[in-house]
Design a protein around this motif. Structure first.
Motif, PDB file in Angstrom:
ATOM      1  N   ARG A 220       0.624 -47.289  26.334  1.00 43.88           N
ATOM      2  CA  ARG A 220      -0.857 -47.573  25.824  1.00 43.88           C
ATOM      3  C   ARG A 220      -1.609 -48.434  27.044  1.00 43.88           C
ATOM      4  NH1 ARG A 220      -1.666 -49.205  19.604  1.00 43.88           N
ATOM      5  NH2 ARG A 220      -0.886 -51.321  20.545  1.00 43.88           N
ATOM      6  N   ARG A 221      -0.718 -49.523  27.293  1.00 41.15           N
ATOM      7  CA  ARG A 221      -1.437 -50.466  28.266  1.00 41.15           C
ATOM      8  C   ARG A 221      -1.872 -50.018  29.480  1.00 41.15           C
ATOM      9  NH1 ARG A 221       1.331 -56.150  30.325  1.00 41.15           N
ATOM     10  NH2 ARG A 221      -0.346 -56.563  31.819  1.00 41.15           N
ATOM     11  N   TYR A 222      -0.961 -49.069  30.139  1.00 41.33           N
ATOM     12  CA  TYR A 222      -0.864 -48.657  31.428  1.00 41.33           C
ATOM     13  C   TYR A 222      -2.109 -47.460  31.408  1.00 41.33           C
ATOM     14  CZ  TYR A 222       0.337 -46.654  35.877  1.00 41.33           C
ATOM     15  OH  TYR A 222       0.384 -46.413  37.194  1.00 41.33           O
ATOM     16  N   GLY A 223      -2.156 -46.856  30.377  1.00 39.75           N
ATOM     17  CA  GLY A 223      -3.404 -45.784  30.277  1.00 39.75           C
ATOM     18  C   GLY A 223      -4.772 -46.075  30.316  1.00 39.75           C
ATOM     19  N   ARG A 224      -4.846 -47.456  30.031  1.00 35.74           N
ATOM     20  CA  ARG A 224      -6.346 -47.731  30.009  1.00 35.74           C
ATOM     21  C   ARG A 224      -6.940 -47.860  31.333  1.00 35.74           C
ATOM     22  NH1 ARG A 224      -4.775 -53.319  26.771  1.00 35.74           N
ATOM     23  NH2 ARG A 224      -4.101 -52.633  24.714  1.00 35.74           N
TER      24      ARG A 224
ATOM     25  N   PHE B 109       3.096 -40.464  30.130  1.00 36.89           N
ATOM     26  CA  PHE B 109       2.890 -39.623  28.994  1.00 36.89           C
ATOM     27  C   PHE B 109       1.744 -40.114  28.347  1.00 36.89           C
ATOM     28  CE2 PHE B 109       3.614 -38.539  24.475  1.00 36.89           C
ATOM     29  CZ  PHE B 109       3.521 -37.085  24.486  1.00 36.89           C
ATOM     30  N   ASP B 110       0.778 -39.304  27.958  1.00 39.04           N
ATOM     31  CA  ASP B 110      -0.444 -39.677  27.298  1.00 39.04           C
ATOM     32  C   ASP B 110      -0.016 -39.742  25.856  1.00 39.04           C
ATOM     33  OD1 ASP B 110      -2.938 -40.278  26.217  1.00 39.04           O
ATOM     34  OD2 ASP B 110      -4.017 -38.942  27.818  1.00 39.04           O
TER      35      ASP B 110
END
Length: 489
Positions: free
Chosen positions: A271-275, A281-282
């Motif tokens: 969740r943090r990396y996806g920002r 994995f989304d």
């Protein structure tokens, strides 16, 4: 396609299909055909080795721990590679990942067939499982990439048939190869048979599979921290399950909460990396009810479905003294029913949605319950004949579960996340299968010990547990249908 068994919007993956030329249509079906052959080959190796264990034991003088790793090591590394390989295919092109995975699978199959010691065979199986984990998400991602909306139902139906057949027909094919090759060296052909097929798949895959899809970026950071956290979490979850019979200490179960904790850390990191980056994995995929429920159904269903063949093979060969070939033939009705129904299910899933999966689950439960009743009512009749009808019914139900559920689950997944989305779905299937085999197998062996060698009773009790696990998936599907009906009203 519109998922009738879930609520929520659709994404780019569910757009109305655009017309394609006859040549383009022929080429994409050729590409899918290569993918299905590869999927069949890699999934077959989950179950085909089961009937070869006695021959491997005699030829290599393997210990019980060696044999367990030969069987379960494949599943462990298979599950470990799925999501990273799916993400890699999304980012760098599925053809590259597919060809590399099949080439590695072919080489490691040859190495397994040439093994002269248990350690050699265990290492080859671990690498072979990792190769299988690289290949499989590319096949699903390929279908997502080449087909749109309702078009996907047919190829997913064929993929569902492939999954069902490969899992069920493994013991039969293994028994045939051992019968042809002989008790001493027949087990080697269980691995060698992959080599010519694999070479052909590499050549055709490179020629027929599309390169990087239009709109895909040429490079994604592949999130090494996410890969590490997911890998550790999956290993901690799977190890005590695949080593359930070998590790006698109760402390092994402490690895499961540790694994769950690592997976929570994985979710927080993603969740943090996806920002700011494309994550491994989304997690937003779980905002779609179709994906979330479908993943849960797959995990639970494979927990009961895969365990059936494990205990049935033990029951027939070790308990009743049938040959590997006869044991494989006894499972054939399930495979045939599954294949036929999966193709049909793929064609009609757009019309019926999630209720079709529920009908399939109910049919599986009825078929397995009838198997238990038939064995109980006719204890002196040949078990392979007594179970033919009920297993055919269960197989038909299974075909209406795997392919339609896969179609619905992935219906809203964007094409550029198809590989990682499929990888996570299949990871859940592998974890479910390992947990189911551990739980059902444990009941099988404990009942066998308590009943002083009553193999029929042990099989009936453990099959009832497997049926109960599948019934849990049925309850989840019915709850979803009920919620959707109330939402519409």
């Amino acid at each position: 396609m519109h998922d009738r068994g879930s609520t929520g919007g659709t994404m780019s993956a569910a757009q109305t299909p655009q017309p394609v030329s006859a040549a383009e249509n022929r080429r994409r079906w050729q590409a899918v055909g290569v993918g299905l052959v590869a999927a069949f080959m890699t999934l077959l190796d989950v179950s085909i080795v089961n009937v070869a264990v006695p021959s491997i034991d005699r030829a290599l003088h393997a210990s019980s721990s060696d044999l367990q790793w030969i069987l379960s090591g494949y599943a462990l590394t298979f599950g470990l590679a799925l999501v990273p390989a799916g993400r890699f295919g999304d980012a760098r092109g599925r053809r590259n990942a597919f060809v590399f995975g099949i080439a590695l699978f072919t080489v490691t199959s040859a190495l397994a067939g040439l093994a002269t010691s248990p350690t050699w065979l265990v290492i080859a199986r671990l690498l072979q499982g990792a190769a299988a984990g690289i290949v499989n998400p590319q096949v699903i991602g390929l279908i997502q990439q080449l087909f749109r909306g309702p078009e996907r139902a047919r190829p997913f139906g064929l993929l569902g048939a492939t999954i069902g057949i490969s899992t069920a027909v493994g013991p039969l094919l293994g028994g045939l190869l051992i019968a042809i090759g002989g008790e001493e060296h027949g087990w080697r052909w269980v691995f060698f048979v992959n080599v010519p097929v694999g070479i052909l798949a590499v050549i055709l895959g490179w020629r027929l599979l599309p390169g990087r899809a239009t709109g895909q970026r040429g490079w994604h950071r592949l999130d090494p921290v996410g890969v590490l956290l997911l890998g550790i979490g999956v290993v901690l979850l799977l190890l005590p399950l695949v080593q359930e019979q070998q590790w006698k200490t109760p402390w092994k179960w402490a690895l499961i909460p540790a694994g769950l904790a690592v997976l929570v850390a994985f979710g927080l990191w993603e969740r943090r990396y996806g920002r700011h980056h494309q994550p491994l994995f989304d997690l937003r995929l779980f905002s779609f009810q179709s994906y979330t429920l479908g993943s849960i159904l797959a995990l639970v269903y494979f927990g009961g479905f895969t365990a059936i063949f494990f205990i049935f093979t033990l029951f027939l060969q070790m308990g009743l003294g049938y040959s590997a070939l006869v044991a494989g033939l006894a499972i054939t009705p399930f495979a045939l029913g599954s294949a036929a129904a999966a193709v049909l299910g793929g064609r009609i899933v757009n019309r019926f949605g999630r209720p079709l999966v529920a009908i399939g689950l109910l049919t599986v439960v009825v078929g397995l319950a009838a198997t238990v009743i038939a064995l109980h009512l006719f204890p002196d009749a040949p078990a392979p004949w007594v179970t033919t009808g009920p297993l055919l019914v269960a197989g038909i139900g299974s075909g209406l579960v795997i392919a339609p559920n896969q179609t619905i689950t992935l219906s809203e997944v964007p094409v550029d996340q198809a590989g990682s989305g499929a990888g996570m779905l299949q990871t859940g299937q592998r974890i479910g299968a390992a947990a189911g085999i551990a739980a059902v197998g444990s009941l099988f062996f404990s009942t066998l010990a308590d009943s002083r060698g009553d193999w029929t009773n042990a099989f009936e009790q453990s099959l009832m547990l497997a049926t109960g696990i599948i019934a849990l998936a049925l309850i989840a599907a019915l709850i979803d249908i009920w919620r959707t009906h109330n939402h519409k009203n």
